[in-house]
Motif scaffolding. Structure first.
Motif, short mmCIF file in Angstrom:
data_model
loop_
_atom_site.label_atom_id
_atom_site.label_comp_id
_atom_site.label_asym_id
_atom_site.label_seq_id
_atom_site.Cartn_x
_atom_site.Cartn_y
_atom_site.Cartn_z
N PHE A 106 0.84 -1.21 0.00
CA PHE A 106 0.00 0.00 0.00
C PHE A 106 0.87 1.25 0.00
N ASP A 107 0.24 2.38 -0.36
CA ASP A 107 0.94 3.67 -0.40
C ASP A 107 0.62 4.51 0.83
N ILE A 108 1.53 5.41 1.12
CA ILE A 108 1.34 6.42 2.17
C ILE A 108 1.45 7.79 1.49
N GLN A 109 0.52 8.68 1.80
CA GLN A 109 0.57 10.02 1.21
C GLN A 109 0.70 11.04 2.32
N ALA A 110 1.90 11.46 2.60
CA ALA A 110 2.12 12.52 3.59
C ALA A 110 3.16 13.50 3.07
N VAL A 111 3.23 13.61 1.74
CA VAL A 111 4.11 14.53 1.03
C VAL A 111 5.57 14.35 1.54
N CYS A 112 6.24 15.43 1.91
CA CYS A 112 7.67 15.28 2.24
C CYS A 112 7.89 14.53 3.56
N SER A 113 6.84 14.35 4.37
CA SER A 113 6.97 13.54 5.59
C SER A 113 6.65 12.08 5.33
N GLY A 114 6.35 11.74 4.09
CA GLY A 114 5.83 10.41 3.77
C GLY A 114 6.72 9.27 4.24
N PHE A 115 8.04 9.42 4.09
CA PHE A 115 8.91 8.31 4.47
C PHE A 115 8.88 8.09 5.98
N VAL A 116 8.90 9.16 6.75
CA VAL A 116 8.87 9.01 8.21
C VAL A 116 7.52 8.43 8.65
N TYR A 117 6.44 8.88 8.01
CA TYR A 117 5.13 8.28 8.29
C TYR A 117 5.15 6.77 8.00
N ALA A 118 5.70 6.41 6.83
CA ALA A 118 5.73 4.99 6.44
C ALA A 118 6.57 4.17 7.40
N LEU A 119 7.72 4.72 7.77
CA LEU A 119 8.62 4.00 8.68
C LEU A 119 7.94 3.77 10.03
N THR A 302 16.03 10.94 12.17
CA THR A 302 15.45 11.40 10.91
C THR A 302 14.26 12.30 11.22
N VAL A 303 14.05 13.30 10.37
CA VAL A 303 12.92 14.21 10.60
C VAL A 303 12.41 14.72 9.26
N GLY A 304 11.09 14.63 9.10
CA GLY A 304 10.47 15.05 7.84
C GLY A 304 9.44 16.13 8.09
N VAL A 305 9.19 16.94 7.07
CA VAL A 305 8.17 17.98 7.17
C VAL A 305 7.67 18.25 5.76
N GLY A 306 6.36 18.47 5.63
CA GLY A 306 5.86 18.69 4.28
C GLY A 306 4.41 19.08 4.22
N GLY A 307 3.88 19.07 3.00
CA GLY A 307 2.50 19.50 2.76
C GLY A 307 1.52 18.73 3.62
N GLY A 308 0.45 19.40 3.96
CA GLY A 308 -0.58 18.80 4.79
C GLY A 308 -1.23 19.79 5.74
N PHE A 309 -0.44 20.43 6.60
CA PHE A 309 0.97 20.25 6.86
C PHE A 309 1.21 18.98 7.67
N THR A 310 2.31 18.28 7.41
CA THR A 310 2.64 17.07 8.17
C THR A 310 4.08 17.17 8.63
N TRP A 311 4.38 16.55 9.73
CA TRP A 311 5.77 16.44 10.18
C TRP A 311 5.92 15.25 11.12
N GLY A 312 7.15 14.76 11.22
CA GLY A 312 7.36 13.60 12.07
C GLY A 312 8.84 13.27 12.15
N SER A 313 9.16 12.43 13.13
CA SER A 313 10.56 12.04 13.33
C SER A 313 10.64 10.57 13.69
N ALA A 314 11.69 9.93 13.25
CA ALA A 314 11.99 8.56 13.67
C ALA A 314 13.42 8.53 14.18
N LEU A 315 13.58 8.05 15.39
CA LEU A 315 14.91 7.93 16.02
C LEU A 315 15.33 6.47 15.87
N ILE A 316 16.51 6.26 15.29
CA ILE A 316 16.91 4.92 14.86
C ILE A 316 18.24 4.51 15.47
N ARG A 317 18.33 3.28 15.96
CA ARG A 317 19.63 2.69 16.32
C ARG A 317 20.06 1.87 15.10
#
Ligand code: ACO
Length: 318
Positions: A106-119, A302-317
């Protein structure tokens, strides 16, 4: 059970469009674009390339790096704002082109934050034990939704794809994620056009209030990074690498300063890619993994921000 990133991959189309190339058909200059955004060139997809093709190339490279085959993958999630078609999802097309017949998609649509949303979503799906090996891809062809006569937007974006393989793990890989949205700010960055009754209704090109986006991005990126750090009982001093959405070096620098993270610890790829929206973070991750900067055991914010407006962060080891 946890989830962990075990490999990355990326793909950039062959065609390079420099700032000087742009200045030949739109009223701009290399100097203006570099000083305002840090961008020097961007890649443009060929006419016969679709978003799914970029995604498949990035996905294959991530699978090779993981030592897995398409048959090992049981989930494909594609973050994109520029899908091949209205439906089916680009992820389903990728599933077919990869031959990953065991995978849900499936797809995720969160513009420039999309990858962080998906992760963030896929982390929960893997950690629950429902999926073992997931391919999370950010892929975009923004060159097809830009008005090439609008110098305020067309100079800022590019095409590309990045991917990670997320697998079930006994030790935590994704340490914390946090997602936000504010739909009341949708007017500052959007593509208002849509298809109705066989016609395109409204303007099908990117519209942006640059200064408003700039202000909002700088405000929220550091805040959400601090939220994930607090969730993991960490501080900015624990971060080995900051991998922010690659929109603009000035936004990236301001975010690093607000977080108190040195420039040398920030991965920046926007110079040669422009803003590739949902693809920018996995493209930057793959660059830094392959050139040896990101190493196993390190902490990556990692931190994303984009249209929506959407934003989010994923902290990764890592
Ligand atoms: N070339 C030359 N001149 C330009 C161009 C261009 N490509 N684009 C705009 N201008 C002109 C404008 O018309 C304006 O002229 P005017 O003053 O005569 O009206 C002038 O430049 C504006 O210049 P500045 O005020 O210096 O521009 P600013 O510093 O606000 O920078 C920018 C503009 C780069 C868009 C900035 O606001 C910004 O970075 N915003 C964030 C946008 C962004 O990164 N978006 C990415 C998508 S969103 C995301 O990914 C989160």
């Amino acid at each position: 059970m946890f989830s962990k990133i075990v490999a990355t991959g990326s793909y950039l189309p062959e065609k390079i469009l420099t700032n000087d190339d742009l200045a030949k058909f739109v009223d701009t200059s290399d100097e203006w674009i570099r000083t305002r955004s840090g961008i020097q060139s961007r890649r443009i997809a060929a006419d016969n390339e679709e978003t799914s093709d970029l995604a498949v190339n990035a996905g294959r490279r991530a699978l090779d790096a993981a030592g897995l085959t398409a048959a090992d993958i049981d989930l494909i999630v594609v973050a994109t704002t520029t899908p091949d078609m209205i439906f089916p999802s680009t992820a389903c097309i990728v599933q077919d082109k990869l031959g990953a017949s065991n995978a849900a998609a499936f797809d995720i649509q969160a513009v420039c934050s999309g990858f962080v949303y998906a992760l963030s979503i896929v982390d929960k799906m893997v950690a629950s034990g429902q999926h073992k090996n997931a391919l999370v891809i950010g892929a975009e062809i923004y060159s097809r939704i830009l008005n090439w006569k609008d110098r305020a937007t067309c100079v800022l974006f590019g095409d590309g794809a990045g991917a990670v393989v997320l697998t079930a793990s006994q030790t935590p890989g994704i340490l914390a994620t946090r997602l936000h949205a504010d739909g009341s700010r949708r007017a500052i960055l959007n593509v208002p056009g849509h298809v109705r009754g066989g016609q395109v209704w409204g303007d099908p090109y990117v519209h942006m209030d640059g200064p408003a986006v700039f202000k909002m991005a700088v405000q929220v990126m550091a805040d959400v990074c601090n939220e994930t750090l607090a969730m993991a009982n960490m501080t900015a001093a624990d971060i080995d690498w900051l991998v922010p959405h690659q929109a603009n070096v000035r936004i990236i620098d301001a975010t690093g300063k607000r977080l108190g993270i040195a420039q040398e610890k920030t991965i920046v790829t926007v110079q040669g890619q422009g803003n590739t929206s949902a693809a920018s973070i996995p493209l930057a991750l793959d660059t830094a993994v392959r050139d040896g900067r990101i190493k196993p055991g390190q902490v990556v914010q990692t931190v994303g921000v984009g249209g929506g407006f959407t934003w989010g962060s994923a902290l990764i080891r890592w």
